[in-house]
Design an enzyme around this catalytic site. Structure first.
Site, PDB file in Angstrom:
ATOM      1  N   LYS A  52     -27.682  33.391  14.498  1.00 33.88           N
ATOM      2  CA  LYS A  52     -26.780  33.089  15.307  1.00 33.88           C
ATOM      3  C   LYS A  52     -25.286  33.594  14.836  1.00 33.88           C
ATOM      4  CE  LYS A  52     -29.560  29.514  17.156  1.00 33.88           C
ATOM      5  NZ  LYS A  52     -29.799  28.193  17.158  1.00 33.88           N
ATOM      6  N   GLN A  96     -27.968  22.741  14.223  1.00 33.26           N
ATOM      7  CA  GLN A  96     -29.376  22.958  14.183  1.00 33.26           C
ATOM      8  C   GLN A  96     -30.466  21.870  14.262  1.00 33.26           C
ATOM      9  OE1 GLN A  96     -30.194  26.400  14.799  1.00 33.26           O
ATOM     10  NE2 GLN A  96     -32.376  25.529  15.101  1.00 33.26           N
ATOM     11  N   ASP A 119     -24.980  23.895  23.268  1.00 29.62           N
ATOM     12  CA  ASP A 119     -26.332  23.897  23.587  1.00 29.62           C
ATOM     13  C   ASP A 119     -26.784  23.037  24.799  1.00 29.62           C
ATOM     14  OD1 ASP A 119     -28.146  25.140  21.471  1.00 29.62           O
ATOM     15  OD2 ASP A 119     -27.967  23.214  19.970  1.00 29.62           O
TER      16      ASP A 119
END
Ligand code: NAP
Length: 301
Positions: A52, A96, A119
């Site tokens: 990412k 994460q 997200d």
């Protein structure tokens, strides 16, 4: 033989749009930034955050990577999130998943500023998706699936869609997205899960079947109607003595058996996987614009 939906190619189209948007923002002196946080040393998580961060840099965005030791406390993690919330150079924040067991993941998600929640897991963004409010953030994987369908000319309007799996990351947001009013939506959606009775009959009713259960090769040919579109979200590592590494990745769909009867199907790897990171970049740019009161760049499919 069915059409193979090429996730890498469609992801590259999204990245090309991102580059245009980043150039347009740069002309106004704006550099969008994404902060990725990982706690612990889970190898898969480290690979994900690494890719990412690299993708941000490659596109010309700022990337802030925080690799925290496994013993990081909940309070320390929340303090970092608060700092990132207040940091004007940070447009998107991603912690994460999964964190170590001592971390309350739901509390961390709730602590992220919803305007930076790229997200799309914060309850406010979940509600905005359900309420069809366009300024919310939609989780990247289901958003990527919708984009693949649009890019492949697969009509969802009026289609029978079966989503296999009801997680908050994939199944539920996928169902909300495809049943929403408008382009890429308007589907009649059924969500199936481990308690669904006569699952094969349910999945056979699908014009579009989206499998997101995390069971290797679970969807067999008898579960798919002739001419259906099959989107395989699953990523499962299985033993393969013939591979150099001794393992290989497979999806939730028995690709070899199912592909011949489909209209179109996604491979694993190279299907939904590349779309997830593409939509993360796209969500970060959306956050960068919205936080500054700028109009959306463009919505294409
Ligand atoms: P998850 O949270 O474990 O949810 C799995 C879902 O599948 C649950 O709703 C579960 O039902 C259902 N299920 C499990 N076994 C079943 C069975 N035998 N029959 C019917 N339903 C069953 O998984 P997830 O996070 O949604 O991920 C699903 C898969 O997608 C995994 O392989 C994951 O690696 C992959 N994934 C890929 C990406 C990507 O970028 N491509 C992103 C996210 C996830 P219950 O609710 O009844 O338990």
């Amino acid at each position: 033989m069915s059409e193979l939906i090429d996730g890498k190619k469609i992801a590259e189209e999204v990245f090309a749009e991102c580059r245009e948007d980043i150039a347009a923002l740069a002309a106004q002196g704006i550099t969008p930034g994404l902060a990725v946080v990982v706690v612990g040393s889970d190898p898969a998580s480290l690979v994900y955050v690494g890719s990412k961060a690299r993708r941000c840099q490659e596109l010309g965005m700022a990337s802030f990577k925080y690799e925290l030791p496994v013993e990081t406390s909940q309070a320390e993690l929340l303090a970092l999130v608060a700092r990132l919330n207040a940091d004007e150079t940070v447009d998107g924040i991603l912690v994460q998943s999964p964190p170590p067991a001592h971390i309350d993941e739901a509390a961390v998600v709730r602590a992220i500023d919803p305007a930076k929640d790229v997200d799309g897991f914060h309850p406010l963004n979940v509600a905005k998706l359900a309420m069809e409010e366009p300024d919310g953030f939609v989780p990247c994987t289901p958003l990527g699936v919708q984009r693949m369908l649009l890019a492949s000319g697969i009509e969802t309007d009026g289609a029978q869609v079966v989503v296999l799996g009801r997680s908050m990351i994939v199944g539920k947001p996928q169902a909300l997205l495809l049943m929403a009013k408008g382009r890429g939506g308007n589907a009649t959606v059924t969500v199936a899960h481990s308690r669904t009775r006569d699952l094969a009959a349910v999945t056979r009713s699908a014009d579009i079947l989206i499998a997101a259960i995390g069971r290797p090769n679970f969807v067999t040919a008898d579960m798919v109607r002739d001419g259906a579109v099959v989107i395989d979200v699953g990523i499962n590592r299985i033993a393969d003595p013939s591979a150099r590494s001794g393992t290989r990745l497979v999806g939730d769909v028995d690709f070899v058996a199912v592909a011949p009867k489909c209209r179109a199907i996604t491979p694993v790897p190279g299907g939904v996987g590349p779309m997830t990171i593409a939509m993360l970049m796209s969500n970060t740019l959306k956050a960068a614009r919205q936080r500054r009161g700028l109009r959306p760049w463009s919505v294409r499919g």
